[in-house]
Design a protein around this motif. Structure first.
Motif, short mmCIF file in Angstrom:
data_model
loop_
_atom_site.label_atom_id
_atom_site.label_comp_id
_atom_site.label_asym_id
_atom_site.label_seq_id
_atom_site.Cartn_x
_atom_site.Cartn_y
_atom_site.Cartn_z
N SER A 1 61.90 51.49 90.68
CA SER A 1 60.64 51.70 89.97
C SER A 1 60.54 53.12 89.43
O SER A 1 60.06 53.34 88.32
CB SER A 1 59.45 51.41 90.89
N ARG A 2 61.03 54.08 90.20
CA ARG A 2 61.02 55.48 89.75
C ARG A 2 61.93 55.63 88.52
O ARG A 2 61.55 56.28 87.54
CB ARG A 2 61.47 56.42 90.86
N VAL B 1 56.92 58.34 93.18
CA VAL B 1 57.22 56.91 93.22
C VAL B 1 58.36 56.71 94.21
O VAL B 1 59.46 57.22 94.02
CB VAL B 1 57.60 56.37 91.82
N GLY C 1 65.11 49.36 85.90
CA GLY C 1 65.32 50.63 86.61
C GLY C 1 66.58 50.58 87.46
O GLY C 1 67.35 51.55 87.50
N GLU D 1 60.12 54.37 85.49
CA GLU D 1 59.08 55.29 85.03
C GLU D 1 59.69 56.51 84.33
O GLU D 1 59.16 56.98 83.32
CB GLU D 1 58.17 55.71 86.19
N LYS E 1 60.81 55.39 80.88
CA LYS E 1 59.68 55.25 79.95
C LYS E 1 59.19 56.62 79.50
O LYS E 1 58.90 56.83 78.31
CB LYS E 1 58.56 54.44 80.60
N CYS E 2 59.11 57.56 80.41
CA CYS E 2 58.69 58.92 80.08
C CYS E 2 59.66 59.54 79.09
O CYS E 2 59.26 60.13 78.08
CB CYS E 2 58.63 59.74 81.37
N ARG F 1 61.17 46.10 86.94
CA ARG F 1 61.79 46.97 87.93
C ARG F 1 63.31 46.88 87.89
O ARG F 1 64.02 47.87 88.09
CB ARG F 1 61.27 46.61 89.32
N GLN G 1 57.54 64.53 87.14
CA GLN G 1 56.29 63.80 86.92
C GLN G 1 56.22 62.53 87.78
O GLN G 1 55.13 62.13 88.20
CB GLN G 1 56.18 63.44 85.45
N HIS G 2 57.35 61.93 88.08
CA HIS G 2 57.36 60.64 88.79
C HIS G 2 58.02 60.71 90.16
O HIS G 2 58.37 59.67 90.73
CB HIS G 2 58.05 59.58 87.92
N CYS H 1 60.50 64.61 83.39
CA CYS H 1 60.11 63.23 83.71
C CYS H 1 60.34 62.93 85.19
O CYS H 1 59.53 62.25 85.83
CB CYS H 1 60.88 62.24 82.84
#
Length: 165
Positions: A132-133, A127, A72, A136, A139-140, A69, A123-124, A120
């Motif tokens: 954390s968002r 969150v 992020g 993600e 990563k996307c 985390r 998509q997230h 991306c």
């Protein structure tokens, strides 16, 4: 702070284009090198450990698992320092496009990169934790860049980092 700050924070951070524009792989490499300046500032500001710097170093390695985390949070700090978010704490599309263009992207490539990040983000968006968002979304984005075969090689990234130091 919105997770979308990551937008161009790690080499956007991305269609081989026609004409004089540099290739997307070259663009990503150049953009990645530009992030080294804000990395140190955010590392100090957030008091992150070496494990986050290891994550930053290995970011483009497809087999490397991004799970922390705090990465992020680091990404959010970096994109804030690069002024890539708007007052609504979301990616500022115009600023993000200008950032890409200032690193060699043409209009079409800059818009495509912003579109990848926006997808991306969408998509997230559920969150709730901002760090954390951001992780993600990162990563996307990395997955999409690898699917397009745009990810810079580790050798080239190391060369850029060493010459920026």
């Amino acid at each position: 702070m919105a997770a979308s700050r990551w937008l161009f924070a790690r080499a956007f951070c991305l269609v081989l284009m026609m004409g004089s524009a540099m290739s997307s792989k070259e663009l990503l490499t150049k953009m990645t090198g530009g992030f080294t300046k804000v990395v140190d500032a955010c590392k100090t500001e957030l008091s992150v450990g070496d494990h986050i710097m290891q994550d930053m170093y290995n970011f483009w390695r497809e087999e490397y698992q991004l799970v922390n985390r705090d990465l992020g949070c680091m990404i959010m700090c970096m994109t804030a320092k690069l002024d890539l978010i708007g007052d609504d704490q979301k990616m500022h599309h115009g600023k993000a496009e200008e950032f890409a263009k200032s690193h060699g992207a043409d209009d079409a490539l800059a818009k495509q990169l912003v579109g990848l990040i926006h997808g991306c983000e969408t998509q997230h968006q559920a969150v709730e934790d901002h760090c954390s968002r951001a992780l993600e979304i990162a990563k996307c984005f990395r997955t999409k860049i690898h699917e397009l075969k745009w990810a810079p090689s580790m050798e080239v990234i190391m060369e850029e980092i060493m010459t920026a130091a």
